[in-house]
Design a protein around this motif. Structure first.
Motif, PDB file in Angstrom:
ATOM      1  N   LYS A  41       8.669  54.849 -30.655  1.00  0.00           N
ATOM      2  CA  LYS A  41       9.239  53.744 -29.867  1.00  0.00           C
ATOM      3  C   LYS A  41      10.742  53.650 -30.101  1.00  0.00           C
ATOM      4  CE  LYS A  41       5.488  50.472 -29.025  1.00  0.00           C
ATOM      5  NZ  LYS A  41       5.034  49.075 -29.264  1.00  0.00           N
ATOM      6  N   LYS A  42      11.144  53.768 -31.363  1.00  0.00           N
ATOM      7  CA  LYS A  42      12.568  53.700 -31.703  1.00  0.00           C
ATOM      8  C   LYS A  42      13.314  54.897 -31.108  1.00  0.00           C
ATOM      9  CE  LYS A  42      15.766  53.549 -35.611  1.00  0.00           C
ATOM     10  NZ  LYS A  42      15.903  53.546 -37.090  1.00  0.00           N
ATOM     11  N   GLU A  43      12.719  56.082 -31.218  1.00  0.00           N
ATOM     12  CA  GLU A  43      13.343  57.301 -30.683  1.00  0.00           C
ATOM     13  C   GLU A  43      13.546  57.196 -29.172  1.00  0.00           C
ATOM     14  OE1 GLU A  43      11.030  60.672 -31.806  1.00  0.00           O
ATOM     15  OE2 GLU A  43      11.170  60.249 -33.957  1.00  0.00           O
ATOM     16  N   LYS A  44      12.518  56.712 -28.480  1.00  0.00           N
ATOM     17  CA  LYS A  44      12.594  56.578 -27.020  1.00  0.00           C
ATOM     18  C   LYS A  44      13.637  55.537 -26.632  1.00  0.00           C
ATOM     19  CE  LYS A  44       9.104  54.772 -24.725  1.00  0.00           C
ATOM     20  NZ  LYS A  44       7.795  54.623 -24.035  1.00  0.00           N
ATOM     21  N   PHE A  45      13.655  54.424 -27.354  1.00  0.00           N
ATOM     22  CA  PHE A  45      14.637  53.371 -27.099  1.00  0.00           C
ATOM     23  C   PHE A  45      16.049  53.919 -27.254  1.00  0.00           C
ATOM     24  CE2 PHE A  45      17.228  49.678 -27.909  1.00  0.00           C
ATOM     25  CZ  PHE A  45      16.645  48.664 -27.169  1.00  0.00           C
ATOM     26  N   ASP A  46      16.289  54.624 -28.339  1.00  0.00           N
ATOM     27  CA  ASP A  46      17.622  55.160 -28.621  1.00  0.00           C
ATOM     28  C   ASP A  46      18.001  56.254 -27.623  1.00  0.00           C
ATOM     29  OD1 ASP A  46      19.968  55.143 -30.226  1.00  0.00           O
ATOM     30  OD2 ASP A  46      19.309  56.999 -31.187  1.00  0.00           O
ATOM     31  N   ARG A  47      17.012  57.016 -27.164  1.00  0.00           N
ATOM     32  CA  ARG A  47      17.260  58.108 -26.222  1.00  0.00           C
ATOM     33  C   ARG A  47      17.618  57.585 -24.825  1.00  0.00           C
ATOM     34  NH1 ARG A  47      12.845  60.502 -27.170  1.00  0.00           N
ATOM     35  NH2 ARG A  47      11.628  59.800 -25.379  1.00  0.00           N
ATOM     36  N   GLU A  48      17.075  56.444 -24.455  1.00  0.00           N
ATOM     37  CA  GLU A  48      17.258  55.919 -23.101  1.00  0.00           C
ATOM     38  C   GLU A  48      18.342  54.855 -22.995  1.00  0.00           C
ATOM     39  OE1 GLU A  48      12.606  56.490 -21.699  1.00  0.00           O
ATOM     40  OE2 GLU A  48      13.497  54.503 -21.701  1.00  0.00           O
ATOM     41  N   ILE A  49      18.491  54.051 -24.029  1.00  0.00           N
ATOM     42  CA  ILE A  49      19.388  52.888 -23.976  1.00  0.00           C
ATOM     43  C   ILE A  49      20.710  53.199 -24.652  1.00  0.00           C
ATOM     44  CG2 ILE A  49      19.658  50.440 -24.551  1.00  0.00           C
ATOM     45  CD1 ILE A  49      17.356  50.939 -22.630  1.00  0.00           C
ATOM     46  N   GLY A  50      21.812  52.995 -23.903  1.00  0.00           N
ATOM     47  CA  GLY A  50      23.143  53.149 -24.472  1.00  0.00           C
ATOM     48  C   GLY A  50      23.624  51.814 -25.018  1.00  0.00           C
ATOM     49  N   ARG A  51      24.682  51.288 -24.427  1.00  0.00           N
ATOM     50  CA  ARG A  51      25.212  49.995 -24.883  1.00  0.00           C
ATOM     51  C   ARG A  51      24.474  48.834 -24.230  1.00  0.00           C
ATOM     52  NH1 ARG A  51      31.431  48.880 -25.100  1.00  0.00           N
ATOM     53  NH2 ARG A  51      31.284  49.189 -22.848  1.00  0.00           N
ATOM     54  N   ILE A  52      24.337  47.754 -24.980  1.00  0.00           N
ATOM     55  CA  ILE A  52      23.746  46.513 -24.484  1.00  0.00           C
ATOM     56  C   ILE A  52      24.812  45.433 -24.606  1.00  0.00           C
ATOM     57  CG2 ILE A  52      21.894  44.821 -24.757  1.00  0.00           C
ATOM     58  CD1 ILE A  52      20.308  47.028 -26.241  1.00  0.00           C
ATOM     59  N   ILE A  53      25.215  44.857 -23.475  1.00  0.00           N
ATOM     60  CA  ILE A  53      26.317  43.896 -23.480  1.00  0.00           C
ATOM     61  C   ILE A  53      25.910  42.631 -22.733  1.00  0.00           C
ATOM     62  CG2 ILE A  53      28.778  43.564 -22.995  1.00  0.00           C
ATOM     63  CD1 ILE A  53      28.822  46.676 -22.447  1.00  0.00           C
ATOM     64  N   ILE A  54      26.023  41.486 -23.377  1.00  0.00           N
ATOM     65  CA  ILE A  54      25.846  40.208 -22.677  1.00  0.00           C
ATOM     66  C   ILE A  54      27.147  39.945 -21.925  1.00  0.00           C
ATOM     67  CG2 ILE A  54      25.358  37.745 -22.873  1.00  0.00           C
ATOM     68  CD1 ILE A  54      24.012  38.319 -25.552  1.00  0.00           C
ATOM     69  N   ILE A  55      27.084  39.869 -20.583  1.00  0.00           N
ATOM     70  CA  ILE A  55      28.317  39.743 -19.798  1.00  0.00           C
ATOM     71  C   ILE A  55      28.472  38.376 -19.118  1.00  0.00           C
ATOM     72  CG2 ILE A  55      28.574  42.219 -19.427  1.00  0.00           C
ATOM     73  CD1 ILE A  55      27.415  41.821 -16.613  1.00  0.00           C
ATOM     74  N   ASN A  56      27.380  37.610 -19.042  1.00  0.00           N
ATOM     75  CA  ASN A  56      27.470  36.279 -18.434  1.00  0.00           C
ATOM     76  C   ASN A  56      26.491  35.321 -19.095  1.00  0.00           C
ATOM     77  OD1 ASN A  56      27.844  38.387 -16.039  1.00  0.00           O
ATOM     78  ND2 ASN A  56      29.142  36.602 -15.594  1.00  0.00           N
ATOM     79  N   GLU A  57      26.918  34.077 -19.212  1.00  0.00           N
ATOM     80  CA  GLU A  57      26.021  32.994 -19.628  1.00  0.00           C
ATOM     81  C   GLU A  57      26.041  31.936 -18.530  1.00  0.00           C
ATOM     82  OE1 GLU A  57      25.515  29.368 -22.818  1.00  0.00           O
ATOM     83  OE2 GLU A  57      26.930  30.977 -23.280  1.00  0.00           O
ATOM     84  N   ILE A  58      24.919  31.768 -17.880  1.00  0.00           N
ATOM     85  CA  ILE A  58      24.785  30.762 -16.815  1.00  0.00           C
ATOM     86  C   ILE A  58      24.116  29.544 -17.440  1.00  0.00           C
ATOM     87  CG2 ILE A  58      23.798  30.260 -14.545  1.00  0.00           C
ATOM     88  CD1 ILE A  58      23.695  33.393 -14.164  1.00  0.00           C
ATOM     89  N   SER A  59      24.882  28.475 -17.589  1.00  0.00           N
ATOM     90  CA  SER A  59      24.356  27.296 -18.269  1.00  0.00           C
ATOM     91  C   SER A  59      25.044  26.045 -17.712  1.00  0.00           C
ATOM     92  CB  SER A  59      24.596  27.391 -19.773  1.00  0.00           C
ATOM     93  OG  SER A  59      25.985  27.413 -20.052  1.00  0.00           O
ATOM     94  N   GLU A  60      24.602  24.920 -18.190  1.00  0.00           N
ATOM     95  CA  GLU A  60      25.150  23.640 -17.744  1.00  0.00           C
ATOM     96  C   GLU A  60      26.655  23.580 -17.970  1.00  0.00           C
ATOM     97  OE1 GLU A  60      23.172  19.234 -17.902  1.00  0.00           O
ATOM     98  OE2 GLU A  60      23.546  20.196 -19.831  1.00  0.00           O
ATOM     99  N   LYS A  61      27.121  24.144 -19.080  1.00  0.00           N
ATOM    100  CA  LYS A  61      28.551  24.060 -19.412  1.00  0.00           C
ATOM    101  C   LYS A  61      29.398  25.057 -18.618  1.00  0.00           C
ATOM    102  CE  LYS A  61      28.442  27.202 -23.376  1.00  0.00           C
ATOM    103  NZ  LYS A  61      28.693  27.347 -24.826  1.00  0.00           N
ATOM    104  N   THR A  62      28.771  26.133 -18.098  1.00  0.00           N
ATOM    105  CA  THR A  62      29.567  27.155 -17.402  1.00  0.00           C
ATOM    106  C   THR A  62      29.541  27.020 -15.882  1.00  0.00           C
ATOM    107  OG1 THR A  62      27.732  28.761 -17.377  1.00  0.00           O
ATOM    108  CG2 THR A  62      29.228  28.822 -19.267  1.00  0.00           C
ATOM    109  N   ILE A  63      28.509  26.392 -15.330  1.00  0.00           N
ATOM    110  CA  ILE A  63      28.477  26.237 -13.862  1.00  0.00           C
ATOM    111  C   ILE A  63      28.288  24.790 -13.411  1.00  0.00           C
ATOM    112  CG2 ILE A  63      27.688  28.592 -13.423  1.00  0.00           C
ATOM    113  CD1 ILE A  63      24.884  27.413 -12.905  1.00  0.00           C
ATOM    114  N   LYS A  64      28.233  23.850 -14.354  1.00  0.00           N
ATOM    115  CA  LYS A  64      28.169  22.419 -14.030  1.00  0.00           C
ATOM    116  C   LYS A  64      26.945  22.052 -13.202  1.00  0.00           C
ATOM    117  CE  LYS A  64      32.175  22.140 -16.020  1.00  0.00           C
ATOM    118  NZ  LYS A  64      32.230  21.760 -17.446  1.00  0.00           N
ATOM    119  N   LEU A  65      25.849  22.762 -13.432  1.00  0.00           N
ATOM    120  CA  LEU A  65      24.571  22.385 -12.832  1.00  0.00           C
ATOM    121  C   LEU A  65      23.630  21.965 -13.948  1.00  0.00           C
ATOM    122  CD1 LEU A  65      23.841  25.067 -10.053  1.00  0.00           C
ATOM    123  CD2 LEU A  65      24.545  22.700  -9.737  1.00  0.00           C
ATOM    124  N   PRO A  66      22.770  20.967 -13.706  1.00  0.00           N
ATOM    125  CA  PRO A  66      21.922  20.457 -14.790  1.00  0.00           C
ATOM    126  C   PRO A  66      20.863  21.461 -15.242  1.00  0.00           C
ATOM    127  CG  PRO A  66      21.331  19.436 -12.696  1.00  0.00           C
ATOM    128  CD  PRO A  66      22.583  20.221 -12.451  1.00  0.00           C
TER     129      PRO A  66
END
Length: 203
Positions: free
Chosen positions: A31-56
């Motif tokens: 599982k680890k080998e397959k994960f490492d073989r397929e997945i490169g970088r993992i980046i959180i690029i956006n947070e959609i929340s009450e504080k960032t878009i002013k929706l409840p």
């Protein structure tokens, strides 16, 4: 990026080594080998929340994260994306990236994905009056789901999934019927197909 509000932009790299260290039991051996073989970088690029878009926020949804996964191969394994969702335990919209192509994915009881597209073909403009409706509209957009009158998103996903399974089974039985030599067997298969078609029409 992809017409998401600039106020939601963040950049936080999730290092794979930290994932491997934290989730040793879930990611080990092949599982680890397959994960490492397929997945490169993992980046959180956006947070959609009450504080960032002013929706409840709602009782169900307090935030939505957009995670870009840079793939090492176009032929990735769905289970790796599902695993990331289970490990993080958040509402996540994935942007899977291989070279100059992108595929969107969300996990809602199952992995729902879009076709591969170019960057300028993707529009993730947010729609909704609260975070729950924003999240549901993103799922609808990713899966190109046609919400029928009176149906909840969960009901529609279940119906679409059942419809796809019925169509696949009908196709398989039609193939069997064509290759079957015995007349009585052909009739049995025909009856099965008619039964499935009747169920399909009632969905």
């Amino acid at each position: 990026m992809f017409k998401l509000p600039k106020t939601t932009n963040i950049k936080k790299i999730i290092f794979k080594n930290k994932i491997f260290d934290k989730y040793r039991d879930e990611l080990k051996g092949k599982k680890k080998e397959k994960f490492d073989r397929e997945i490169g970088r993992i980046i959180i690029i956006n947070e959609i929340s009450e504080k960032t878009i002013k929706l409840p926020k709602t009782q169900e949804i307090s935030s939505i994260f957009v995670i870009k996964i840079e793939l090492k191969t176009r032929d990735y394994t769905d289970s790796n994306i599902v695993l990331i969702t289970k490990l993080f335990g958040q509402n996540i919209l994935y942007i899977l990236n291989f070279e100059d192509e992108y595929k969107l994915a969300v996990y809602k009881d199952k992995l729902i994905t879009s076709p591969w597209k170019k960057e300028d073909q993707i529009d993730l403009s947010l729609q909704g009056l609260d975070l729950l409706s924003v999240w549901e509209n993103l799922i609808i957009k990713v899966g190109d789901i046609d919400l029928e009158d009176g149906k909840t998103l969960e009901e529609q996903i279940e119906i679409d999934d059942r419809r796809a399974k019925l169509e696949k089974e009908i196709q398989r039985l039609n193939s069997r019927k064509r290759n079957e030599k015995q007349i009585n067997k052909k009739f049995e298969i025909r009856d099965q197909i008619l039964k499935l078609k009747d169920e399909l029409e009632k969905l």
